[in-house]
Design a protein around this motif. Structure first.
Motif, PDB file in Angstrom:
ATOM      1  N   UNK A  32       7.369  -0.055   5.052  1.00 40.83           N
ATOM      2  CA  UNK A  32       6.943   0.898   6.081  1.00 40.83           C
ATOM      3  C   UNK A  32       6.768   2.302   5.508  1.00 40.83           C
ATOM      4  N   UNK A  33       7.663   2.681   4.596  1.00 43.15           N
ATOM      5  CA  UNK A  33       7.534   3.991   3.950  1.00 43.15           C
ATOM      6  C   UNK A  33       6.244   4.053   3.124  1.00 43.15           C
ATOM      7  N   UNK A  34       5.962   2.972   2.399  1.00 45.69           N
ATOM      8  CA  UNK A  34       4.741   2.922   1.595  1.00 45.69           C
ATOM      9  C   UNK A  34       3.505   3.010   2.488  1.00 45.69           C
ATOM     10  N   UNK A  35       3.547   2.315   3.638  1.00 42.36           N
ATOM     11  CA  UNK A  35       2.396   2.337   4.551  1.00 42.36           C
ATOM     12  C   UNK A  35       2.166   3.732   5.108  1.00 42.36           C
ATOM     13  N   UNK A  36       3.250   4.424   5.465  1.00 36.43           N
ATOM     14  CA  UNK A  36       3.126   5.794   5.976  1.00 36.43           C
ATOM     15  C   UNK A  36       2.574   6.721   4.900  1.00 36.43           C
ATOM     16  N   UNK A  37       3.030   6.513   3.661  1.00 31.11           N
ATOM     17  CA  UNK A  37       2.532   7.335   2.555  1.00 31.11           C
ATOM     18  C   UNK A  37       1.056   7.055   2.291  1.00 31.11           C
ATOM     19  N   UNK A  38       0.657   5.780   2.375  1.00 32.02           N
ATOM     20  CA  UNK A  38      -0.750   5.421   2.157  1.00 32.02           C
ATOM     21  C   UNK A  38      -1.645   6.043   3.220  1.00 32.02           C
ATOM     22  N   UNK A  39      -1.148   6.076   4.463  1.00 35.37           N
ATOM     23  CA  UNK A  39      -1.928   6.700   5.550  1.00 35.37           C
ATOM     24  C   UNK A  39      -2.099   8.189   5.298  1.00 35.37           C
ATOM     25  N   UNK A  40      -1.053   8.842   4.814  1.00 37.70           N
ATOM     26  CA  UNK A  40      -1.128  10.271   4.503  1.00 37.70           C
ATOM     27  C   UNK A  40      -2.137  10.518   3.376  1.00 37.70           C
ATOM     28  N   UNK A  41      -2.092   9.662   2.371  1.00 40.15           N
ATOM     29  CA  UNK A  41      -2.994   9.809   1.231  1.00 40.15           C
ATOM     30  C   UNK A  41      -4.444   9.546   1.648  1.00 40.15           C
ATOM     31  N   UNK A  42      -4.637   8.548   2.508  1.00 39.74           N
ATOM     32  CA  UNK A  42      -5.986   8.221   2.983  1.00 39.74           C
ATOM     33  C   UNK A  42      -6.604   9.364   3.785  1.00 39.74           C
ATOM     34  N   UNK A  43      -5.741  10.193   4.379  1.00 39.46           N
ATOM     35  CA  UNK A  43      -6.220  11.342   5.150  1.00 39.46           C
ATOM     36  C   UNK A  43      -6.568  12.528   4.253  1.00 39.46           C
ATOM     37  N   UNK A  44      -6.429  12.329   2.945  1.00 40.82           N
ATOM     38  CA  UNK A  44      -6.840  13.365   2.012  1.00 40.82           C
ATOM     39  C   UNK A  44      -5.737  14.250   1.486  1.00 40.82           C
ATOM     40  N   UNK A  45      -4.470  13.863   1.726  1.00 33.93           N
ATOM     41  CA  UNK A  45      -3.343  14.679   1.285  1.00 33.93           C
ATOM     42  C   UNK A  45      -2.691  14.070   0.045  1.00 33.93           C
TER      43      UNK A  45
END
Length: 396
Positions: free
Chosen positions: A19-32
């Motif tokens: 779940x932590x990895x998924x949240x991090x991937x979503x943040x990265x996908x948003x350009x951060x």
């Protein structure tokens, strides 16, 4: 078809790391930018000498048979490592046993020594594999709290007499995961006395023994007088030699205990790929050179992250070793909610403390698995946290 898990599967809760990895991937996908300080997986490559022998041995057509156990050469390398590094003399035939990573050994060990209902003394917070092994064996954990008041070491005097007399096994991890507390000689002497008084087997998980940033030698429970009579130590090549993916580790200590574990292991697996064993031998035989470089790198990271997190106003557990920083954040907020909010706002990935037990409430674990510049950037990002809408300062 009605497919149901066994009742025993109820002891295994879904891990939060996905779940932590998924949240991090979503943040990265948003350009951060994301700063992953969650898993304790070494980011440094193995030494070139290790990689070279692994490559060469893997090419040999004779390297692909069953091994059944650790080779004599590997066991001798472990014994020589202990003699050189901590002046502990081991018989490579009777006091050394190879395991497929320390986690495999940790999970299976309670099965070898505990009957259903036996009590195992373990820490809260503690590495998650300990609970898995205890519950698989049908044993019952008794949690020794790692509190700030006791220097984040287990308070053996607080264990009730009736529990101590029923206990079969004690699991320690110093410096540890998630709390990198360092024991002194007096503490380990007390552990040996406790083991003798209550007839308790001691297992010391020494996965971070080479991660010491003061003094001149690794920490080993087996250097304590009487330790070989009451216990064992498990160590892995994962952290000290950046060989996490190769899954190679070893148990050392009391010959009778090792024999029991050897009997169990002979029914579970056919040993580790021979080229990996050869790579492990090279690592152990060159430990002084390899681990000195490792310590310099991680000591600098440790200093930067300890100071950076303290400057945020968080309370950092004192440590002079290990691969993690254990910190109490100053917000009245659930630690899991906090960890995901930190990812959402800053892109910094940390692990909530209750993953490791109820005593981790209000704490987070931060891993030293990025270079110094990345750690500095992560701290700068943490300074931007704004939790006014979802939490209140504890001390406000």
């Amino acid at each position: 078809m009605n497919i149901e898990p066994s009742r025993k599967m109820s002891i295994f809760e879904p891990a939060i790391f996905g779940d932590l990895k998924a949240a991090a991937a979503a943040k990265q996908a948003a350009g951060y930018e994301v700063y992953d300080l969650s898993l304790g997986s070494p980011d440094l490559p193995p030494d070139e000498k290790i990689r070279k022998v692994l490559s060469e041995q893997s090419f040999s057509e004779h390297s692909y048979g069953y091994m059944l156990s650790g080779t004599q050469r590997f066991n001798e390398a472990v014994a020589d490592y202990y003699k050189r590094r901590v002046n502990v003399h081991l018989n490579p035939q009777t006091e050394v046993l190879q395991t497929m990573g320390s986690q495999e050994g940790l999970v299976h060990l309670p099965i070898a020594f505990c009957n259903e209902g036996d009590i195992v003394l373990t820490t809260n917070p503690g590495y998650v594999a300990y609970d898995a092994g205890i519950k698989l064996a049908g044993a019952v954990p008794y949690y020794m709290s790692l509190s700030e008041e006791n220097g984040f070491l287990p308070n053996l005097d607080a264990i009730p007499e009736e529990i101590a007399y029923q206990a079969k096994l004690m699991i320690l991890n110093l410096p540890g995961n998630p709390v990198p507390a360092m024991p002194d000689e007096a503490f380990f002497e007390k552990v040996v006395a406790f083991a003798n008084k209550y007839n308790v087997i001691i297992l010391h998980d020494a996965a971070y023994s080479e991660f010491y940033f003061s003094g001149d030698a690794p920490s080993s429970f087996l250097t304590t007088p009487g330790a070989m009579e009451v216990g064992m130590e498990i160590n892995s090549l994962s952290k000290s030699f950046s060989l996490a993916g190769t899954r190679i580790a070893y148990l050392v200590g009391n010959a009778e205990m090792i024999s029991i574990m050897k009997q169990l292991k002979s029914n579970l697996d056919f040993g580790i790929f021979e080229p990996i064993q050869e790579a492990g031998i090279v690592a152990l035989n060159n430990a002084e050179e390899i681990t000195e470089s490792l310590r310099k790198t991680f000591a600098e990271r440790h200093k930067v992250l300890m100071q950076g997190i303290a400057d945020l106003g968080w309370t950092v557990a004192p440590s002079t070793g290990g691969m993690f920083v254990w910190a109490k954040y100053p917000y009245d907020m659930d630690d899991k909610e906090f960890a995901f909010e930190v990812i959402r706002q800053t892109g910094v990935v940390i692990v909530p403390g209750t993953v490791f037990g109820s005593a981790g409430a209000g704490f987070v674990r931060v891993a030293l698995v990025q270079d110094v510049e990345t750690l500095k950037k992560a701290v700068e990002q943490l300074k931007t946290l704004n939790l006014e809408t979802c939490a209140t300062l504890v001390n406000s």
